[in-house]
Design a protein around this motif. Sequence first.
Motif, PDB file in Angstrom:
ATOM      1  N   ASP A  53       0.810  -1.207   0.000  1.00  0.00           N
ATOM      2  CA  ASP A  53       0.000   0.000   0.000  1.00  0.00           C
ATOM      3  C   ASP A  53       0.853   1.272   0.000  1.00  0.00           C
ATOM      4  O   ASP A  53       0.379   2.340  -0.335  1.00  0.00           O
ATOM      5  N   ILE A  54       2.149   1.149   0.359  1.00  0.00           N
ATOM      6  CA  ILE A  54       3.040   2.306   0.353  1.00  0.00           C
ATOM      7  C   ILE A  54       3.714   2.472  -1.012  1.00  0.00           C
ATOM      8  O   ILE A  54       3.896   3.572  -1.501  1.00  0.00           O
ATOM      9  N   ALA A  55       4.090   1.355  -1.609  1.00  0.00           N
ATOM     10  CA  ALA A  55       4.803   1.412  -2.886  1.00  0.00           C
ATOM     11  C   ALA A  55       3.884   1.969  -3.966  1.00  0.00           C
ATOM     12  O   ALA A  55       2.690   1.700  -3.992  1.00  0.00           O
ATOM     13  N   ARG A  56       4.459   2.738  -4.870  1.00  0.00           N
ATOM     14  CA  ARG A  56       3.672   3.298  -5.957  1.00  0.00           C
ATOM     15  C   ARG A  56       4.408   3.073  -7.274  1.00  0.00           C
ATOM     16  O   ARG A  56       5.635   2.962  -7.302  1.00  0.00           O
ATOM     17  N   ALA A  57       3.662   3.036  -8.315  1.00  0.00           N
ATOM     18  CA  ALA A  57       4.243   2.823  -9.634  1.00  0.00           C
ATOM     19  C   ALA A  57       4.933   4.098 -10.093  1.00  0.00           C
ATOM     20  O   ALA A  57       4.503   5.212  -9.786  1.00  0.00           O
ATOM     21  N   MET A  58       6.019   3.926 -10.829  1.00  0.00           N
ATOM     22  CA  MET A  58       6.759   5.078 -11.323  1.00  0.00           C
ATOM     23  C   MET A  58       5.983   5.733 -12.452  1.00  0.00           C
ATOM     24  O   MET A  58       5.397   5.062 -13.290  1.00  0.00           O
ATOM     25  N   THR A  59       5.967   7.050 -12.440  1.00  0.00           N
ATOM     26  CA  THR A  59       5.289   7.775 -13.510  1.00  0.00           C
ATOM     27  C   THR A  59       6.080   7.632 -14.794  1.00  0.00           C
ATOM     28  O   THR A  59       7.205   7.159 -14.822  1.00  0.00           O
ATOM     29  N   ALA A  60       5.483   8.072 -15.867  1.00  0.00           N
ATOM     30  CA  ALA A  60       6.095   7.893 -17.182  1.00  0.00           C
ATOM     31  C   ALA A  60       7.330   8.768 -17.375  1.00  0.00           C
ATOM     32  O   ALA A  60       8.180   8.454 -18.200  1.00  0.00           O
ATOM     33  N   ASP A  61       7.447   9.853 -16.626  1.00  0.00           N
ATOM     34  CA  ASP A  61       8.543  10.793 -16.863  1.00  0.00           C
ATOM     35  C   ASP A  61       9.356  11.025 -15.595  1.00  0.00           C
ATOM     36  O   ASP A  61       9.183  12.032 -14.907  1.00  0.00           O
ATOM     37  N   PRO A  62      10.285  10.118 -15.265  1.00  0.00           N
ATOM     38  CA  PRO A  62      11.114  10.351 -14.079  1.00  0.00           C
ATOM     39  C   PRO A  62      12.234  11.347 -14.382  1.00  0.00           C
ATOM     40  O   PRO A  62      12.643  11.523 -15.536  1.00  0.00           O
ATOM     41  N   ALA A  63      12.726  11.995 -13.360  1.00  0.00           N
ATOM     42  CA  ALA A  63      13.899  12.853 -13.496  1.00  0.00           C
ATOM     43  C   ALA A  63      15.125  11.948 -13.471  1.00  0.00           C
ATOM     44  O   ALA A  63      15.300  11.148 -12.560  1.00  0.00           O
ATOM     45  N   VAL A  64      15.966  12.059 -14.495  1.00  0.00           N
ATOM     46  CA  VAL A  64      17.112  11.165 -14.636  1.00  0.00           C
ATOM     47  C   VAL A  64      18.397  11.932 -14.373  1.00  0.00           C
ATOM     48  O   VAL A  64      18.686  12.924 -15.029  1.00  0.00           O
ATOM     49  N   LEU A  65      19.146  11.445 -13.396  1.00  0.00           N
ATOM     50  CA  LEU A  65      20.453  12.005 -13.063  1.00  0.00           C
ATOM     51  C   LEU A  65      21.500  10.979 -13.443  1.00  0.00           C
ATOM     52  O   LEU A  65      21.496   9.864 -12.920  1.00  0.00           O
ATOM     53  N   GLU A  66      22.366  11.332 -14.363  1.00  0.00           N
ATOM     54  CA  GLU A  66      23.439  10.434 -14.789  1.00  0.00           C
ATOM     55  C   GLU A  66      24.710  10.789 -14.028  1.00  0.00           C
ATOM     56  O   GLU A  66      25.145  11.933 -14.044  1.00  0.00           O
ATOM     57  N   VAL A  67      25.271   9.806 -13.368  1.00  0.00           N
ATOM     58  CA  VAL A  67      26.513   9.982 -12.619  1.00  0.00           C
ATOM     59  C   VAL A  67      27.640   9.462 -13.492  1.00  0.00           C
ATOM     60  O   VAL A  67      27.677   8.284 -13.845  1.00  0.00           O
ATOM     61  N   GLN A  68      28.541  10.359 -13.858  1.00  0.00           N
ATOM     62  CA  GLN A  68      29.663  10.001 -14.725  1.00  0.00           C
ATOM     63  C   GLN A  68      30.965  10.208 -13.978  1.00  0.00           C
ATOM     64  O   GLN A  68      30.982  10.754 -12.880  1.00  0.00           O
ATOM     65  N   GLU A  69      32.055   9.780 -14.593  1.00  0.00           N
ATOM     66  CA  GLU A  69      33.367   9.920 -13.944  1.00  0.00           C
ATOM     67  C   GLU A  69      33.740  11.378 -13.728  1.00  0.00           C
ATOM     68  O   GLU A  69      34.245  11.752 -12.683  1.00  0.00           O
ATOM     69  N   ALA A  70      33.480  12.224 -14.729  1.00  0.00           N
ATOM     70  CA  ALA A  70      33.947  13.602 -14.680  1.00  0.00           C
ATOM     71  C   ALA A  70      32.924  14.580 -14.117  1.00  0.00           C
ATOM     72  O   ALA A  70      33.289  15.651 -13.664  1.00  0.00           O
ATOM     73  N   GLY A  71      31.654  14.268 -14.182  1.00  0.00           N
ATOM     74  CA  GLY A  71      30.652  15.230 -13.723  1.00  0.00           C
ATOM     75  C   GLY A  71      29.269  14.622 -13.694  1.00  0.00           C
ATOM     76  O   GLY A  71      29.099  13.408 -13.659  1.00  0.00           O
ATOM     77  N   TRP A  72      28.272  15.511 -13.711  1.00  0.00           N
ATOM     78  CA  TRP A  72      26.881  15.099 -13.643  1.00  0.00           C
ATOM     79  C   TRP A  72      26.187  15.432 -14.960  1.00  0.00           C
ATOM     80  O   TRP A  72      26.543  16.383 -15.641  1.00  0.00           O
ATOM     81  N   ARG A  73      25.168  14.694 -15.283  1.00  0.00           N
ATOM     82  CA  ARG A  73      24.297  15.025 -16.403  1.00  0.00           C
ATOM     83  C   ARG A  73      22.871  14.852 -15.891  1.00  0.00           C
ATOM     84  O   ARG A  73      22.453  13.755 -15.542  1.00  0.00           O
ATOM     85  N   PHE A  74      22.139  15.969 -15.848  1.00  0.00           N
ATOM     86  CA  PHE A  74      20.767  15.948 -15.346  1.00  0.00           C
ATOM     87  C   PHE A  74      19.842  16.504 -16.403  1.00  0.00           C
ATOM     88  O   PHE A  74      20.026  17.637 -16.867  1.00  0.00           O
ATOM     89  N   GLU A  75      18.841  15.707 -16.778  1.00  0.00           N
ATOM     90  CA  GLU A  75      17.870  16.101 -17.803  1.00  0.00           C
ATOM     91  C   GLU A  75      18.592  16.539 -19.087  1.00  0.00           C
ATOM     92  O   GLU A  75      18.283  17.577 -19.663  1.00  0.00           O
ATOM     93  N   ALA A  76      19.567  15.728 -19.523  1.00  0.00           N
ATOM     94  CA  ALA A  76      20.354  15.950 -20.745  1.00  0.00           C
ATOM     95  C   ALA A  76      21.153  17.244 -20.697  1.00  0.00           C
ATOM     96  O   ALA A  76      21.520  17.798 -21.730  1.00  0.00           O
TER      97      ALA A  76
END
Length: 136
Positions: A53-76
């Motif tokens: 009852d606590i868990a919810r399904a993920m919406t179609a558009d999550p915010a994506v944070l990419e963790v890379q070696e040199a830096g971050w990439r958020f929302e492209a």
Amino acid sequence: MIRLNETASGAGEEGSSPPLAPMVDVLFLLLVFLMLTANAAPLAAGIATPHSDIARAMTADPAVLEVQEAGWRFEAQRLEDDGALRAALTTVRANDPERPLVIAIDAAAPAQRLLDALDIASSAGFEGAEISVRRR
């Protein structure tokens, strides 16, 4: 019962009986093993899992944070420092509080970068995040 050959040389001497030390060692190790494993269940750590009852399904558009070696990439968008990432995550959280966060870490990135991303997301107001590992 172990019987010794009576005609063997040295019969009746001290060395004629079978050695009991290896058998005692094995029994002692077996006893120690059983004593240690008998208390294994109370020492296990409990893990709190969400109820259905606590868990919810993920919406179609999550915010994506990419963790890379040199830096971050958020929302492209490439972000070089932690402050810019914190500001971007705070803005997304303020605009849509129900939007989930997915942290996609590159397999070559160090684990400390993932911990930093989780810390920044927590300070921006996200209560949880899904973690995805991208292989090269």
